[in-house]
Write an enzyme that holds these catalytic residues in place. Sequence first.
Site, mmCIF file in Angstrom:
data_model
loop_
_atom_site.group_PDB
_atom_site.id
_atom_site.type_symbol
_atom_site.label_atom_id
_atom_site.label_comp_id
_atom_site.label_asym_id
_atom_site.label_seq_id
_atom_site.Cartn_x
_atom_site.Cartn_y
_atom_site.Cartn_z
ATOM 1 N N ALA A 70 -8.413 4.426 9.707
ATOM 2 C CA ALA A 70 -7.934 3.255 10.450
ATOM 3 C C ALA A 70 -8.450 1.995 9.769
ATOM 4 O O ALA A 70 -9.512 2.006 9.148
ATOM 5 C CB ALA A 70 -8.425 3.328 11.884
ATOM 6 N N LEU A 114 1.279 6.053 -8.658
ATOM 7 C CA LEU A 114 -0.042 5.530 -9.021
ATOM 8 C C LEU A 114 -0.543 4.571 -7.946
ATOM 9 O O LEU A 114 0.189 3.672 -7.533
ATOM 10 C CB LEU A 114 0.019 4.780 -10.347
ATOM 11 C CG LEU A 114 0.697 5.483 -11.533
ATOM 12 C CD1 LEU A 114 0.737 4.557 -12.734
ATOM 13 C CD2 LEU A 114 -0.051 6.772 -11.882
ATOM 14 N N ARG A 115 -1.803 4.763 -7.537
ATOM 15 C CA ARG A 115 -2.407 3.786 -6.624
ATOM 16 C C ARG A 115 -3.167 2.760 -7.435
ATOM 17 O O ARG A 115 -3.853 3.123 -8.407
ATOM 18 C CB ARG A 115 -3.420 4.480 -5.693
ATOM 19 C CG ARG A 115 -2.814 5.285 -4.575
ATOM 20 C CD ARG A 115 -3.863 6.184 -3.968
ATOM 21 N NE ARG A 115 -4.435 7.070 -4.974
ATOM 22 C CZ ARG A 115 -5.588 7.737 -4.836
ATOM 23 N NH1 ARG A 115 -6.305 7.588 -3.756
ATOM 24 N NH2 ARG A 115 -6.035 8.529 -5.795
ATOM 25 N N CYS A 160 3.491 -2.383 -2.348
ATOM 26 C CA CYS A 160 4.402 -1.227 -2.252
ATOM 27 C C CYS A 160 4.805 -0.863 -0.826
ATOM 28 O O CYS A 160 5.996 -0.884 -0.500
ATOM 29 C CB CYS A 160 3.767 -0.028 -2.931
ATOM 30 S SG CYS A 160 3.295 -0.383 -4.624
ATOM 31 N N GLY A 188 -1.284 -2.922 3.371
ATOM 32 C CA GLY A 188 -0.742 -4.076 2.647
ATOM 33 C C GLY A 188 -0.404 -3.656 1.229
ATOM 34 O O GLY A 188 -0.140 -2.484 0.969
ATOM 35 N N ASN A 235 6.185 6.871 0.200
ATOM 36 C CA ASN A 235 5.493 5.660 0.652
ATOM 37 C C ASN A 235 5.688 5.418 2.149
ATOM 38 O O ASN A 235 4.761 5.012 2.850
ATOM 39 C CB ASN A 235 5.957 4.445 -0.168
ATOM 40 C CG ASN A 235 5.198 4.344 -1.486
ATOM 41 O OD1 ASN A 235 4.333 5.162 -1.771
ATOM 42 N ND2 ASN A 235 5.516 3.351 -2.293
HETATM 43 C C1 UGA Z 1 0.751 3.124 -2.930
HETATM 44 C C2 UGA Z 1 0.831 4.658 -3.002
HETATM 45 O O1 UGA Z 1 -0.379 5.227 -2.485
HETATM 46 C C3 UGA Z 1 1.057 5.133 -4.436
HETATM 47 O O2 UGA Z 1 1.221 6.556 -4.444
HETATM 48 C C4 UGA Z 1 2.322 4.472 -4.969
HETATM 49 O O3 UGA Z 1 2.577 4.828 -6.309
HETATM 50 C C5 UGA Z 1 2.181 2.961 -4.887
HETATM 51 O O4 UGA Z 1 1.942 2.584 -3.522
HETATM 52 C C6 UGA Z 1 3.475 2.348 -5.380
HETATM 53 O O5 UGA Z 1 4.514 2.568 -4.758
HETATM 54 O O6 UGA Z 1 3.471 1.775 -6.477
HETATM 55 P P1 UGA Z 1 -1.137 1.282 -3.431
HETATM 56 O O7 UGA Z 1 -0.180 0.281 -2.860
HETATM 57 O O8 UGA Z 1 -1.829 0.973 -4.716
HETATM 58 O O9 UGA Z 1 -0.407 2.706 -3.660
HETATM 59 O O10 UGA Z 1 -2.284 1.477 -2.355
HETATM 60 P P2 UGA Z 1 -2.779 2.620 -1.345
HETATM 61 O O11 UGA Z 1 -4.062 3.145 -1.819
HETATM 62 O O12 UGA Z 1 -1.714 3.580 -1.038
HETATM 63 O O13 UGA Z 1 -3.066 1.719 -0.040
HETATM 64 C C7 UGA Z 1 -2.019 0.982 0.594
HETATM 65 C C8 UGA Z 1 -2.545 0.284 1.841
HETATM 66 O O14 UGA Z 1 -2.867 1.232 2.857
HETATM 67 C C9 UGA Z 1 -3.826 -0.513 1.599
HETATM 68 O O15 UGA Z 1 -3.752 -1.729 2.320
HETATM 69 C C10 UGA Z 1 -4.922 0.375 2.162
HETATM 70 O O16 UGA Z 1 -6.060 -0.326 2.584
HETATM 71 C C11 UGA Z 1 -4.187 1.017 3.331
HETATM 72 N N1 UGA Z 1 -4.771 2.320 3.752
HETATM 73 C C12 UGA Z 1 -4.736 3.388 2.921
HETATM 74 C C13 UGA Z 1 -5.334 2.436 5.022
HETATM 75 O O17 UGA Z 1 -5.388 1.449 5.805
HETATM 76 N N2 UGA Z 1 -5.818 3.643 5.406
HETATM 77 C C14 UGA Z 1 -5.787 4.735 4.610
HETATM 78 O O18 UGA Z 1 -6.251 5.814 5.047
HETATM 79 C C15 UGA Z 1 -5.235 4.607 3.337
#
Ligand code: UGA
Length: 436
Positions: A256, A153-154, A264, A261, A212
């Site tokens: 990008a 889950l995000r 997770c 952050g 992840n």
């Molecule tokens: C992440 C995973 O996407 C989930 O599948 C997982 O369940 C979750 O961790 C967990 O382990 O509980 P989350 O931490 O809510 O989910 O956030 P993401 O949407 O994955 O984003 C993580 C980071 O990457 C954020 O800082 C976001 O801004 C950054 N990001 C994401 C980017 O810089 N570029 C992207 O293209 C995508």
Amino acid sequence: MNICFVGTGYVGLVSGVLFSDLGNTVYCVDNNSEKISKLKQGIVPIYEPGLEELVKKNYNAGRIIFTSNLSEAVRKSDIVFIAVGTPTSKDGLSADLHGVYEVAKSISNNLNSYKLIVTKSTVPLGTGDEVEKILLRKNKSNMFDVVSNPEFLREGEAIRDFKYPDRIIIGTNNSKKVSSVMEALYQPIIKKGGKFIVVQRRAAELIKYASNAFLATKITFINELANLCEKTGINIEDISLGIGTDARIGSRFLRAGPAYGGSCFPKDTKALTKTASKFDVSLNLVNSVIKSNESRSDLITSKILKILKKPKNKKIGFLGVTFKANTDDMRDSSSLKIIPKLIKKGCLISYYEPTGNKKILDKYKGVKNFSNIKDLANYSDLLIIHTEWDEFKSINFEKLTQNKKLQIFDLRNLYQPDAFLNKKIKYYSIGRPFNV
Ligand code: UGA
């Protein structure tokens, strides 16, 4: 089915509420009685769009029982999910499993009939084996099965991710018995297209970390290429599009930005390398992803300083400070790394955050919180678009502000540089020609 979730943090609460919405009776257990009493009043401790409505609806329908009575909840359930936190330990790398093992002990004292004990918490490979050992101290092996069922889950998208997952991973060493129960539980979701995948328990545990770490690698890859694009006059979006349309690569997680952050990716990448080192395996790629991501705040800060030229007493306004949009979560947000560096250089920091004032920023003297974008824009010398909230995507900055000297640094590429051509406002972004 009767289900129990031990731990009403992000994972436990979201999953528990959504399983109740599918018609199950769900006991949501937490040893924090204040949290439980708030949940009974419909007050949800986390920010997740749509969750509060679902809590109220299912609580009023009697399908969710919020309780601190773990024994009773376990005894009345067929499936018990362990969903407590696994934060980074004092060593700064490995996952702290105390909570998981404590819950396993409590469950062990209450096995009044055969039950599935399912770890939803993110746990390193081998944790299921330890949970099984704990349960075997007091119970016969035919009284339970220990299953791994990681969550994907995000934050901010959790309800959608739960209802329409790409896959449901079930890790079990007793696949026949276990998978039919888990398949029945997930049937409404499988029917909508979620793939149901059964693997060995340790494999399921590793799949969570590998997913992840892979996504973190993808983001870091595009962030590093963005650095190259800035120096070579190329637009990073062309690269994301050009490589992302190759189905083998895929277009998602190629945006990008200021560095990944949240609660997770930073934690799980480190825990994965720690687990690997226990088995004498070096995950060099993941190690360099961690290093690259950690150093990105220096790079972003140096760009900000370049834009400002003389940083002392310059007013910098952040649009959004959380680690991404649609969440109020500040954990490992890049803003928390960039802001102190700018303060050290004498900058005056202010911010507008759609989820309100952030306590963690109160510790920095002089950091101001504005309640709207307009006031922040009129006050600031430089606006930093830090998170990609929808409300930041279509601002007419010229109309909004009389501040003709405003500069904007867009860390999420929400705007096209062309839109600012021949305007007084100077616009900078990520992975596009960057001239100051
Ligand atoms: C992440 C995973 O996407 C989930 O599948 C997982 O369940 C979750 O961790 C967990 O382990 O509980 P989350 O931490 O809510 O989910 O956030 P993401 O949407 O994955 O984003 C993580 C980071 O990457 C954020 O800082 C976001 O801004 C950054 N990001 C994401 C980017 O810089 N570029 C992207 O293209 C995508």
